[in-house]
Write an enzyme that holds these catalytic residues in place. Structure first.
Site, PDB file in Angstrom:
ATOM      1  N   ASP A  48       6.127   0.345  -4.677  1.00 22.97           N
ATOM      2  CA  ASP A  48       4.790   0.905  -4.833  1.00 22.97           C
ATOM      3  C   ASP A  48       3.713  -0.158  -4.657  1.00 22.97           C
ATOM      4  O   ASP A  48       3.899  -1.323  -5.026  1.00 22.97           O
ATOM      5  CB  ASP A  48       4.678   1.527  -6.232  1.00 22.97           C
ATOM      6  CG  ASP A  48       3.331   2.169  -6.481  1.00 22.97           C
ATOM      7  OD1 ASP A  48       3.016   3.144  -5.776  1.00 22.97           O
ATOM      8  OD2 ASP A  48       2.598   1.687  -7.357  1.00 22.97           O
ATOM      9  N   GLU A 108       5.360   1.036   0.388  1.00 23.01           N
ATOM     10  CA  GLU A 108       4.112   1.791   0.464  1.00 23.01           C
ATOM     11  C   GLU A 108       3.020   0.762   0.748  1.00 23.01           C
ATOM     12  O   GLU A 108       2.530   0.097  -0.155  1.00 23.01           O
ATOM     13  CB  GLU A 108       3.825   2.533  -0.839  1.00 23.01           C
ATOM     14  CG  GLU A 108       2.597   3.431  -0.724  1.00 23.01           C
ATOM     15  CD  GLU A 108       1.784   3.549  -2.011  1.00 23.01           C
ATOM     16  OE1 GLU A 108       0.939   4.446  -2.081  1.00 23.01           O
ATOM     17  OE2 GLU A 108       1.983   2.739  -2.922  1.00 23.01           O
TER      18      GLU A 108
END
Length: 731
Positions: free
Chosen positions: A409, A462
């Site tokens: 993330d 990401e």
């Protein structure tokens, strides 16, 4: 007898070396001559203490209570040599027990482990630090170890010692800043925390164990002693093959707490194991991806603000249930990916913030260490021990739990020092630039270590910027991820689809621009939870037009996505066109499937996955330019796009055609490659089966004619349904 200064420090919980004075010790002035042994025990709340010989339970001595606060001491009879002993304790409430003494045990961690920990090079720090059930001799207990180099005293406190920091003050291994102790009779399931004094002797808030492998359900914050570590699990060959660039990868992203709920607020791992893998597999997905499941204090963070990186969240039951869930995924042929958050952590007092009275895990300078977007703290990526903590955690999930990979993330926030910071409020790197060299080194090291220790496992980034080489090997100067989320593709194409079809001709490039860079990385096309929260609305309601057009647009968009190069990811609920924004406090609105239009979208996603997996041309060269060829990228006037997906082997090509206006187009001539005389519809998003108008070319075959067009020597004549995507294959 013990010197009064030592007594005062012990009773005040401020003795820096309790192992030097508690337990069995020779009299200081007679130690070299084999003087008497003394036994000292600090047991606040005890009424009497007897020294027993282990095994025989023979009484050796009755200890005298030196002070009412619980310090007992006495000579060990006539004993001159150390011996194995037990303490019989009668407590103030009248209960009695016989115990091994924590201060009878020597140092626990090998020097080699301590040396590696001190250098930040231990590949598996979770094997040394944290709480580990052990049997030493005939004594069962738990070895506790924690890194706190700037503390002046550390104790383990818990349900086994009345949360009294004087009872089990730990031994400091000075060369590494690690404190350790073996506490007899503690077992899996017991609660614990660490009590620390900072360098100035100030008592800090009780701290949860950074390496805890189980934790209490919020709002409680204690760590829980977990069962012994499982043995490393090698990824089976078939699972590693399913992660490859040439494999079909279609990911179903899930928030475990709100997919489907049972009687309680949260489903258990076993309830999820019974339903979720079967559903995802039946829908044709190849992988499940769970939003962060590491322990976190606030439900509303969805797990992205974690304080227990090593602990599966107690929301879903004990960690053993998660192991069964992983097994259930693999039994259904599904890979399991976990969201992993090494970028930041919340500042809750029981967590990592100011852990030993200093900024141990976080950057000290708030210009580096405070995340404005999320009001969180940023890990100190430049500190060896912190990188060790994070890299070890990545390996922990793949190696000890057998998960197939990690989606990392907020990578963009790690790569740049000026992320979400105005000029003058960030610290440049050593070369005066904005890249965070320390975070880059961390990510490379993480990917290298997983590649070496968990071959076949994958990582997905990401990452929303144009940082080069995110999915390139570290040997080539890249970050070493296997895949990167294509955030640019998602933003461009969603903006296009939100346009009224009458205006789409002016935005045609948003659908084609992604092919300019489509093969610069190994891309995943993500329609994730981020697109259906914070007022963005559901995917269905992003689409323009009346109800019929909204569903048709969404079906056409999914067809475009599954036909486009790149692996696929779809957030839960979007596979049946959830009509409301995702709510993490409620389960998905499954009742929508009683409505034909929603059930039709679900059937479409299932069939798209089936076709994607069955046709090598749709997946084998997802990340290679050789797998794609435009047939018509220039028909902005009619908002039509057509392309060819190819395979380098003998598999046939697939033609994908999208008509993104509500106008049917009959007699549409499309150039097709030579060598294939007849084409048939393999999938039509406008089929009545999916809720469409059932227009298309299902009735017959499309025969190629020797009419050159669009750079091809032959062509076919199509009927293009309104707001639809067609997949054509050679007959």
């Amino acid at each position: 007898m013990l010197a009064q200064r030592d007594v005062d420090q012990l009773l005040g919980g401020r003795h820096a070396d309790p192992f030097a004075v508690l337990g069995l010790h020779a009299e200081a002035d007679m130690a070299e001559a084999g003087g008497r042994l003394w036994l000292r025990a600090l047991l606040p709340g005890a009424r009497s203490v007897d020294l027993l010989e282990a095994g025989s339970d023979k009484l050796v001595a009755s200890l005298k209570l030196r002070l009412p606060d619980g310090l007992f001491e006495a000579p060990a009879g006539r004993r001159r040599k150390r011996f194995d002993y037990r303490l019989r304790v009668c407590w103030g409430d009248g209960s009695e027990g016989v115990y091994a003494d924590a201060y009878a045990f020597g140092p626990q961690l090998p020097e080699q482990d301590l040396s590696l920990l001190a250098r930040g090079e231990h590949p598996r720090p979770f094997e040394a630090l944290g709480a580990h059930p052990l049997i030493l001799g005939d004594v069962a207990g738990v070895r506790f170890a924690v890194w706190a180099p700037n503390a002046s005293r550390v104790s383990v406190v818990g349900s086994f010692n009345g949360w009294d920091g004087r009872r089990h003050a730990m031994r400091r291994r000075h060369e590494s800043g690690v404190w350790e102790i073996f506490v007899p009779h503690v077992a899996a399931g017991d609660l614990y925390k660490f009590e620390l004094l900072d360098a100035g002797g100030q008592l800090l808030p009780l701290k949860a164990d950074p390496f805890a492998r189980a934790a209490q359900l919020r709002p409680d914050t204690a760590s829980i002693v977990a069962s012994a570590l499982s043995a490393p699990k090698a990824l089976p060959a078939e699972r590693a093959a399913a992660n490859a660039r040439s494999a079909p990868i279609s990911v179903y992203e899930v928030h475990a707490a709100s997919w489907r709920r049972g009687a309680a607020q949260f489903p258990t791992w076993d309830e999820l194991a019974e339903q979720l893998p079967a559903y995802a597999a039946e829908m044709g997905f190849t992988h499940l991806q769970l939003m962060p499941i590491s322990e976190h204090p606030f439900d509303g963070s969805w797990g992205y603000q974690t304080l227990g990186l090593y602990a599966p969240s107690a929301r879903f039951g004990p960690p053993e249930g998660f192991a069964r869930f992983v097994a259930a995924c693999h039994a259904r042929g599904l890979g399991l990916l976990l969201d992993w958050v090494p970028a930041h952590f919340p500042a809750d007092a029981h967590g990592l913030a100011n852990f030993d009275g200093t900024q141990l895990y976080e950057y000290a300078d708030p210009r580096e260490g405070f995340h404005r977007d999320w009001n969180t703290l940023i890990y100190n990526f430049g500190r060896n021990e912190v990188r060790q903590f994070l890299v070890g955690n990545a390996l922990y999930w793949t190696e000890r739990w057998g998960v197939d990979g990690l989606r990392v993330d907020a990578v963009a926030s790690m790569l740049y020092r000026d992320y979400s910071r105005p000029a003058g409020e960030w610290v440049p790197n050593s070369e005066g630039g904005r890249e965070n060299f320390e975070a880059i080194a961390l990510l490379r090291r993480m990917n290298e270590q997983l590649g070496q220790a968990s071959p076949g496992a994958i990582t997905m980034a990401e990452e929303s910027t144009s940082f080069p080489g995110v999915s390139a090997p570290t040997s080539a100067g890249g970050l070493g991820f296997h895949y990167k989320w294509n955030m640019g593709w998602m933003n461009d194409t969603l903006k296009y689809m939100q346009e009224d079809p009458v205006h789409r001709r002016w935005h045609h490039d948003k659908m084609t621009f992604g092919l300019v860079y489509a093969f610069s990385e190994n891309f995943v096309l993500p329609i994730s939870h981020d697109e259906v929260v914070h007022g963005k609305g559901a995917m269905l309601n992003k689409m323009p037009g009346d109800a019929w057009q909204k569903f048709a647009n969404l079906r056409a968009y999914y067809g475009f996505m599954w036909g486009h190069p790149g692996k696929k990811l779809l957030f839960m609920g979007q596979e049946f066109a959830q009509s409301s924004e995702w709510n993490h406090d409620a389960e998905l609105p499954w009742a929508l499937l009683e409505q034909p239009a929603h059930a039709g979208v679900q059937r479409l996603v299932r069939d798209l996955n089936t076709l994607y997996r069955a046709q090598p041309a749709l997946h084998r060269l997802d990340c290679e330019a050789a797998g794609f060829e435009w047939l018509d990228a220039a028909d902005a006037e009619h908002s039509v796009l057509a392309w060819l997906r190819k395979d380098e082997g003998s598999a046939p090509p697939v033609i994908v055609v999208s008509n993104l206006t509500p106008v049917p187009r009959h007699g549409y001539r499309l150039g097709v490659p030579a060598g294939y005389a007849i084409w048939t519809e393999a999938l039509n998003t406008d089929s009545a089966h999916y809720g469409g108008s059932n227009m298309g070319n299902q009735a017959g075959q499309l025969r190629a004619e020797p009419v050159a067009t669009q750079g091809q020597a032959q062509s076919i004549v199509l009927s293009l349904p309104p707001l639809a995507c067609l997949f054509l294959v050679p007959a």
